[in-house]
Design an enzyme around this catalytic site. Structure first.
Site, PDB file in Angstrom:
ATOM      1  CG  HIS A 257       1.588  -8.675   3.396  1.00 24.25           C
ATOM      2  ND1 HIS A 257       2.602  -9.619   3.328  1.00 24.25           N
ATOM      3  CD2 HIS A 257       0.443  -9.374   3.579  1.00 24.25           C
ATOM      4  CE1 HIS A 257       2.077 -10.832   3.457  1.00 24.25           C
ATOM      5  NE2 HIS A 257       0.782 -10.712   3.615  1.00 24.25           N
ATOM      6  CG  ASP A 258      -3.051  -9.764   1.835  1.00 29.36           C
ATOM      7  OD1 ASP A 258      -1.982 -10.323   1.533  1.00 29.36           O
ATOM      8  OD2 ASP A 258      -3.856 -10.235   2.657  1.00 29.36           O
TER       9      ASP A 258
END
Length: 348
Positions: A257-258
């Site tokens: 999700h980064d």
């Protein structure tokens, strides 16, 4: 018109709007109590209000409003009232917000108080510009570079991630069939908590925890403290520029999700290339439900990625499945862990 009025009289209620709109009042009250170590001071004890105030060195003005707000929010329990008050933790705060207990999860909330709270004040700007509102806004450095070059901030970040992930990693160790595999590589392993959680329950596995060089000493210290140096190897890896090590299972906890779509696909492809046939990629995130109607925490975590990163966002199983199949994986599955968190698995 009459129908509308009748409907409004029967159904419409502004309470939820006000509770959420002014929710920062409750949030900051809890975060401040954690920062002041109110719950740690109380521990398993019942303490007089004045003893608490004196030991925390707080002014008398507002003190009982503060403590009684924690009571009404169900974070404390109270006997008597006013200057005669005695306070104690609830079952939950005694377990999860006392720093002296291994079950403490307050690290993520400490980070929320010290870092995220002020950054979220610029959510409107983030939505208008699409740009991060954290350290990068003021230093020009990518968020992880900014965090990793400050030892105190890095330690707080690691503690925060450990607190929020501890239950998820324990659940993963129980629910995923690690007994079918012999080796595991944890990409972005941070303080090696995932590796330690899995190794404790599956002593046959050989595990490598990999992250950037500044994190390696923190991870190694934790592995040594757990007495698992015979089973867990700590190593450095730049996940974007280096190939992943070969392993039968590759895990990523709060990593995908980064990044934006292109980099998500790149990391999934790297995992595919490093896995043998019948190997598995296991990704732990706050996976958003495919209908995008239920996992509010997952959606707000995605907003947090807007605040924190250049292109990161949280995603659904359907999106992960598309990326994984595109990389060559034959199938995917979802395993619920705790709360809003799940593991999505891609099988080669």
């Amino acid at each position: 018109m009459n129908t509308v009025k009748t409907t409004l009289n029967k159904v419409a209620n502004p309470a939820h709007i006000l509770e959420v709109g002014m929710g920062f009042w409750a949030s900051k009250t809890l975060l401040t109590a954690i920062k002041l170590e109110v719950f740690t001071l109380l521990g398993d004890n019942l303490l007089h209000g004045e003893e608490i105030r004196t030991r925390l060195q707080l002014h008398e003005r507002g003190f009982y409003d503060f403590m009684d707000t924690l009571v009404t929010l169900q974070f404390l329990q109270r006997e008597r009232i006013g200057y005669s008050s005695f306070y104690e933790n609830t079952e939950e705060t005694a377990l999860f917000l006392d720093k002296n207990k291994p079950s403490y999860i307050g690290g993520i909330l400490e980070m929320a108080n010290d870092r995220l709270y002020k950054f979220w004040g610029d959510l409107e700007e983030a939505l208008r510009t699409g740009k991060p509102q954290n350290e990068v806004k003021y230093t020009g450095k990518p968020v992880f570079e900014a965090i990793y070059t400050q030892p105190e901030v890095l330690q707080q970040f690691m503690n925060g991630m450990a607190g929020v992930q501890k239950g998820n990693f324990a659940a993963l160790a129980e629910k995923f069939p690690f007994e079918q595999y012999r080796s595991l590589a944890d990409i972005g392993g941070a303080n090696a908590l995932l590796s330690i959680s899995v190794a404790t329950q599956h002593p046959h596995l050989q595990i490598t925890s990999l992250d950037l060089p500044p994190v390696e000493p923190i991870a190694l210290k934790n592995v040594e403290k757990a007495g698992l140096t015979h089973q867990i190897t700590v190593s450095s890896l730049d996940m974007m520029s280096q190939d992943f090590p070969k392993a039968e299972v590759i895990t990523m906890g709060n990593i995908l999700h980064d990044w934006g779509v292109a980099d998500k696909k790149k990391l999934i492809q790297k995992a595919y290339d490093a896995l043998p046939e019948n190997g598995a990629l296991v990704v732990i995130e706050n996976i958003i439900d495919d209908e995008r109607r239920h996992n509010a925490f997952g959606l707000m975590m995605s907003l947090n990625m807007l605040i924190e990163t250049e292109g990161g966002f949280d995603y659904t199983l359907a999106e992960f499945n598309q990326w994984a199949i595109g990389a060559g994986f034959r199938s995917t599955a979802k395993i619920h862990l705790t709360g809003p968190a799940s593991a999505v698995v891609a099988y080669k």
